[in-house]
Motif scaffolding. Structure first.
Motif, PDB file in Angstrom:
ATOM      1  N   THR A   1       1.477   7.440  -8.995  1.00  0.00           N
ATOM      2  CA  THR A   1       0.135   6.919  -8.707  1.00  0.00           C
ATOM      3  C   THR A   1       0.072   5.432  -9.051  1.00  0.00           C
ATOM      4  OG1 THR A   1      -0.812   9.051  -9.207  1.00  0.00           O
ATOM      5  CG2 THR A   1      -2.316   7.167  -9.305  1.00  0.00           C
ATOM      6  N   PHE A   2      -0.536   4.660  -8.166  1.00  0.00           N
ATOM      7  CA  PHE A   2      -0.639   3.209  -8.394  1.00  0.00           C
ATOM      8  C   PHE A   2      -1.798   2.895  -9.334  1.00  0.00           C
ATOM      9  CE2 PHE A   2      -2.225  -0.935  -6.308  1.00  0.00           C
ATOM     10  CZ  PHE A   2      -1.512  -1.729  -7.195  1.00  0.00           C
TER      11      PHE A   2
ATOM     12  N   SER B 131       2.951   0.376  -3.203  1.00  0.00           N
ATOM     13  CA  SER B 131       3.276   0.672  -4.606  1.00  0.00           C
ATOM     14  C   SER B 131       3.696   2.120  -4.774  1.00  0.00           C
ATOM     15  CB  SER B 131       2.069   0.386  -5.506  1.00  0.00           C
ATOM     16  OG  SER B 131       1.824  -0.998  -5.516  1.00  0.00           O
ATOM     17  N   GLU B 132       2.976   3.029  -4.143  1.00  0.00           N
ATOM     18  CA  GLU B 132       3.276   4.445  -4.369  1.00  0.00           C
ATOM     19  C   GLU B 132       4.583   4.831  -3.675  1.00  0.00           C
ATOM     20  OE1 GLU B 132      -0.282   6.893  -3.998  1.00  0.00           O
ATOM     21  OE2 GLU B 132      -1.149   5.827  -5.724  1.00  0.00           O
TER      22      GLU B 132
ATOM     23  N   SER C 271       0.839  -5.696  -5.228  1.00  0.00           N
ATOM     24  CA  SER C 271       1.704  -4.588  -5.655  1.00  0.00           C
ATOM     25  C   SER C 271       2.743  -5.100  -6.656  1.00  0.00           C
ATOM     26  CB  SER C 271       2.430  -3.986  -4.454  1.00  0.00           C
ATOM     27  OG  SER C 271       1.547  -3.191  -3.686  1.00  0.00           O
ATOM     28  N   ALA C 272       3.342  -6.241  -6.342  1.00  0.00           N
ATOM     29  CA  ALA C 272       4.419  -6.774  -7.190  1.00  0.00           C
ATOM     30  C   ALA C 272       3.882  -7.274  -8.529  1.00  0.00           C
ATOM     31  CB  ALA C 272       5.137  -7.906  -6.453  1.00  0.00           C
ATOM     32  N   MET C 273       2.743  -7.958  -8.506  1.00  0.00           N
ATOM     33  CA  MET C 273       2.240  -8.554  -9.749  1.00  0.00           C
ATOM     34  C   MET C 273       1.591  -7.510 -10.653  1.00  0.00           C
ATOM     35  SD  MET C 273       1.217 -12.393  -8.582  1.00  0.00           S
ATOM     36  CE  MET C 273       0.131 -12.027  -7.255  1.00  0.00           C
TER      37      MET C 273
ATOM     38  N   ASN D 117      -3.235  -0.829   1.701  1.00  0.00           N
ATOM     39  CA  ASN D 117      -1.842  -1.243   1.852  1.00  0.00           C
ATOM     40  C   ASN D 117      -1.150  -1.409   0.502  1.00  0.00           C
ATOM     41  OD1 ASN D 117      -2.373  -1.183   4.542  1.00  0.00           O
ATOM     42  ND2 ASN D 117      -2.255  -3.395   4.875  1.00  0.00           N
ATOM     43  N   GLU D 118      -1.889  -1.894  -0.485  1.00  0.00           N
ATOM     44  CA  GLU D 118      -1.305  -1.983  -1.836  1.00  0.00           C
ATOM     45  C   GLU D 118      -0.872  -0.598  -2.319  1.00  0.00           C
ATOM     46  OE1 GLU D 118      -3.350  -3.976  -4.999  1.00  0.00           O
ATOM     47  OE2 GLU D 118      -4.283  -5.401  -3.646  1.00  0.00           O
TER      48      GLU D 118
END
Ligand code: AMP
Ligand code: ZN
Length: 463
Positions: free
Chosen positions: A251-252, A244-245, A212-214, A239-240
């Motif tokens: 939207t991720f 993220s969302e 999520s972070a990268m 989970n990502e």
């Protein structure tokens, strides 16, 4: 603008693959956990999504392609303890081995290969966002958990209602989470483990949060495509999305693609089942290129069964293509005829190739189109004009290039592989990654080349 179609795991449909910004695709692929050599199964997403990237570029798009390196995790720490060394020694060693395999498989260097341990600030920033919004909470022992039930969309990628997930979830002894469904985004440090300072005490990131972070750091809040093997759909990608969302409020990933398993005796090849063959070992016996050919020989969503015999048969298939291409060069050099029939045949094969790739990356049919072209070349080369033959060669090189195949022709003084290595070394130097730059220099030396850094950039010289 025409777009290819891909099967989107989120909607479970083939859809037109339309990027947020026309002509530019932002793609994130989950990369390896670097604690060992990669196995043949791990190489499947690497080759499949590299081919997707090459195809999008072939169709005139720019592709930003990010593939992470998970360089901190339980398995890496365990291996370090077994060897009496530190996690980073293990991670750097196997990262380098992974890059070596990628080069062997003719994988184009990614736009970036972010490492989890170099994004601790970004990871903590996203955790802070989640805590502020009530989606995550720290507990006494320094762990931070994601509050799964608060995310009303949880389960949308794997299409699992929350009730189904509840029945399988447990709180392990010593875990202080509020709900069995919650998962760790930060792990408080245990004695003897590597740790980074954080507002919640010393610890290290959970696995899902790094992606999520990268992705956010390198590609932005909303990316076009996220991909990986089908085993990552749940829980990793689910989970990502949740992290993220909930953190970003948008939207991720707009599309999701997942490759099927590489099996052996109808079971998934995996380290835990101990039924794996490393890419390195297979390459030592058969070469790298047949591995890439093999991994593209089936549709990426179907299971693919590994046997040594089938990889060997891929080697034989490749040899037929090499022979065809060499004969074509000879025919070009000696052309005296005037036939032009091959021009239309080559165009037909190209159309077939594009049709196959446009239809959810059907590399199996695309390979069939290349063999069709080879057959036409073999039949017609003696009666074709030089111009016609040159056109056919161009088509042949383009199509095999999109598949990332036929990269061992040493017609050029400097092989493509060496040029690619030199490029990667330049990129590593730019990133001040001296260790990697030096490792590549050594590899080049092993192949008989030296790179001289001149005012006009790196110059490759054969020793
Ligand atoms: P890992 O290092 O286990 O996280 O795996 C790295 C990548 O390889 C992920 O995208 C996995 O989904 C993929 N992968 C692992 N095993 C297989 C397999 N047997 N077949 C296809 N893909 C796999
Ligand atoms: Zn990931």
């Amino acid at each position: 603008m025409e777009h290819m179609k891909i099967f989107n795991t989120m909607t479970r449909q083939k859809e037109e693959f339309i990027p947020l910004k026309e002509g530019e695709y932002r793609i994130y692929v989950c990369g390896p956990t670097v604690y060992n050599f990669i196995h043949m199964g791990n190489a499947r997403p690497v080759c499949v999504f590299d081919t997707l990237r090459r195809y999008l570029e072939y169709r005139g798009n720019r592709v930003l392609y990010v593939s992470n390196i998970t360089d901190i995790d339980d398995k890496i720490i365990k291996k370090a303890n077994e060897e009496g060394t530190t996690y980073d020694v293990i991670a750097r060693r196997y990262e380098e081995e992974y890059f070596k395999d990628c080069r062997g498989l003719n994988v184009k260097p990614a736009t970036a290969y972010p490492r989890a341990t170099e994004h601790i600030d970004e990871i903590q920033a996203i955790i802070k966002d989640l805590i502020e919004k009530g989606y995550a909470y720290p507990v006494e022992n320094g762990d931070v958990y994601f509050r799964t039930r608060k995310d009303k969309n949880y389960g949308k990628l794997s299409h699992q209602p929350i009730e189904d997930l509840e029945s399988g979830a447990r709180i392990a002894v010593g875990e202080l989470k509020e709900d069995p469904l919650d998962f760790a985004v930060w792990k408080g440090s245990k004695p003897g483990e590597p740790a980074w300072d954080s507002p919640w005490g010393p610890g290290r990131p959970g696995w899902h949060i790094e992606c999520s972070a990268m992705a956010r750091r390198h590609l932005g809040n909303t990316i076009d495509l996220h991909c990986g093997g089908v085993d990552l759909v749940f829980p990793h990608h689910e989970n990502e999305i949740a992290q993220s969302e909930c953190a970003n409020g948008c939207t991720f990933a707009r599309y999701w693609m997942h490759n099927g398993f590489l099996n052996i005796d109808n079971r998934k090849m995996s380290k835990s089942l101990n039924n794996f063959f490393t890419v390195r070992d297979v390459a030592a016996e058969v070469g790298y290129e047949p591995i890439r050919f093999f991994l593209l020989s089936g549709h990426y969503r179907s299971p693919l069964n590994y046997t040594r015999e089938v990889v060997e048969s891929c080697k034989a298939s490749l040899e037929r293509l090499y022979t065809c291409r060499d004969n074509l060069d000879f025919a070009i050099a000696h052309a005296e005829s005037s036939g032009t029939e091959l021009t239309e045949k080559a165009a037909a094969a190209q159309r077939k190739f594009i049709e196959a790739m446009d239809d959810d990356l059907n590399t199996a049919d695309a390979i069939a189109a290349v063999f069709e072209l080879a057959r036409e070349i073999n039949t017609l080369s003696a009666t074709s004009s030089r111009e016609t033959l040159e056109g056919a060669a161009k088509t042949f090189d383009e199509l095999t290039g999109v598949l990332g195949l036929l990269y061992n022709r040493e017609k050029d003084e400097i092989p493509d592989k060496v040029k690619q290595l030199a490029e990667e070394r330049a990129a590593a130097r730019k990133e001040k990654n001296w260790a990697r730059a030096d490792a590549i220099r050594d590899e080049l030396a092993g192949m008989g080349y030296v790179v001289e850094d001149t005012a006009n950039g790196p110059k490759i010289v054969k020793k």
